[in-house]
Design an enzyme around this catalytic site. Sequence first.
Site, PDB file in Angstrom:
ATOM      1  N   CYS A 176      40.558  41.889  36.899  1.00 52.84           N
ATOM      2  CA  CYS A 176      41.234  43.137  37.302  1.00 52.84           C
ATOM      3  C   CYS A 176      42.609  43.252  36.646  1.00 52.84           C
ATOM      4  CB  CYS A 176      41.361  43.168  38.823  1.00 52.84           C
ATOM      5  SG  CYS A 176      42.206  44.631  39.437  1.00 52.84           S
ATOM      6  N   CYS A 178      45.315  44.661  38.919  1.00 55.10           N
ATOM      7  CA  CYS A 178      45.847  43.682  39.887  1.00 55.10           C
ATOM      8  C   CYS A 178      46.755  42.669  39.196  1.00 55.10           C
ATOM      9  CB  CYS A 178      44.717  42.914  40.559  1.00 55.10           C
ATOM     10  SG  CYS A 178      43.324  43.917  41.072  1.00 55.10           S
ATOM     11  N   ASP A 179      46.351  42.152  38.047  1.00 49.24           N
ATOM     12  CA  ASP A 179      46.996  40.972  37.477  1.00 49.24           C
ATOM     13  C   ASP A 179      47.720  41.213  36.158  1.00 49.24           C
ATOM     14  OD1 ASP A 179      45.918  39.558  39.598  1.00 49.24           O
ATOM     15  OD2 ASP A 179      44.069  39.117  38.518  1.00 49.24           O
TER      16      ASP A 179
END
Length: 309
Positions: free
Chosen positions: A135, A138-139
């Site tokens: 992701c 997300c990261d």
Amino acid sequence: METREVIIIGSGPAGYTAAIYAGRAGLKPLLFEGSITWGGALMNTTEVDNYPGFPEGILGPDLMTAMRAQAERFGAEIITDDVIAVELTKTPKTITASSSGVHLAETVIVATGASYRKLGLPSEENLSGRGVSWCATCDGFFFSGKDVAVVGGGDSAIEEALYLARFANSVTVIHRRDALRAEAIAVEKAMAEPKLTFAWNSVVSAINGENNVESVTLTDTITGQTRELIIDGLFIAIGADPSSDLVRGQLELNPDGYVVVNHPSTATSVPGVFACGDLVNFGYRQAIIAAGDGAKAAMDALAYLNSNP
Ligand code: NAP
């Protein structure tokens, strides 16, 4: 046997949020969270930096533990058991779980999520959260100024690569063929992005690094030759599989196996059955979206119960 007003299947952000809303609406929901794993994909996530309300970030398991406790606070009964069969077109609907047997419900909320496809390499799990990610939203931020690679040639891979190009020093897209599957407009954007390069006809045959990703070994699918690509992060974007086997044949699914809902509601093709989260919304794949969707499903179930007394 008691017929519950609502039974929720699934315990990610969508399922627990549906339970919080259904509980607060006085529906005394029963939620099945799975016998081995509960909490969904966030249980395998470290820092969640983009969930609103946590300015310092929160660990994925802590966020899910809090959601679970909040659902219980509003009267949700949580059963740690696997649902193995459902009869959704019957009245009442029946839910069969492996240890606790048959349960009856007027409405059912299905929130069983989706799982990312994996490369199947031994180091993939070990280095998950330590350079391997599924992701970019997300990261990606953790890779500012670093060199990263994305595996895949579909829309997700290109979307992830373009997102990462905002922060990273360089992004290599590793694709097993010499043509992208992604839509033409996305391909055009990718070709115009100076930070992006392509490793065509290449598969990742090893992810290297002790504690963090240090490089990947690429194997050329035509010549069989291998080479090492030095990177700090590897984003795997080779698709996902919705967990829809339980409802296959009963709810309308799209060609990729996701449950079809009557947007903007969460109503499925069967009256009284609602679906939410990644099982429906693959394009978004974010906890906050799944949570919002779970709230909608509970509100839809309540409206259904009110109009079908
Ligand atoms: P996808 O379209 O199925 O693409 C998966 C990609 O990964 C393909 O390029 C495939 O290669 C490659 N792949 C699969 N298994 C692999 C493996 N084991 N090793 C290496 N490569 C592998 O999946 P997706 O990109 O996640 O998209 C899923 C659906 O969502 C699609 O319908 C897509 O259009 C849609 N989507 C749309 C958007 C958007 O419109 N903004 C964004 C994301 C997703 P091959 O090409 O050789 O098969």
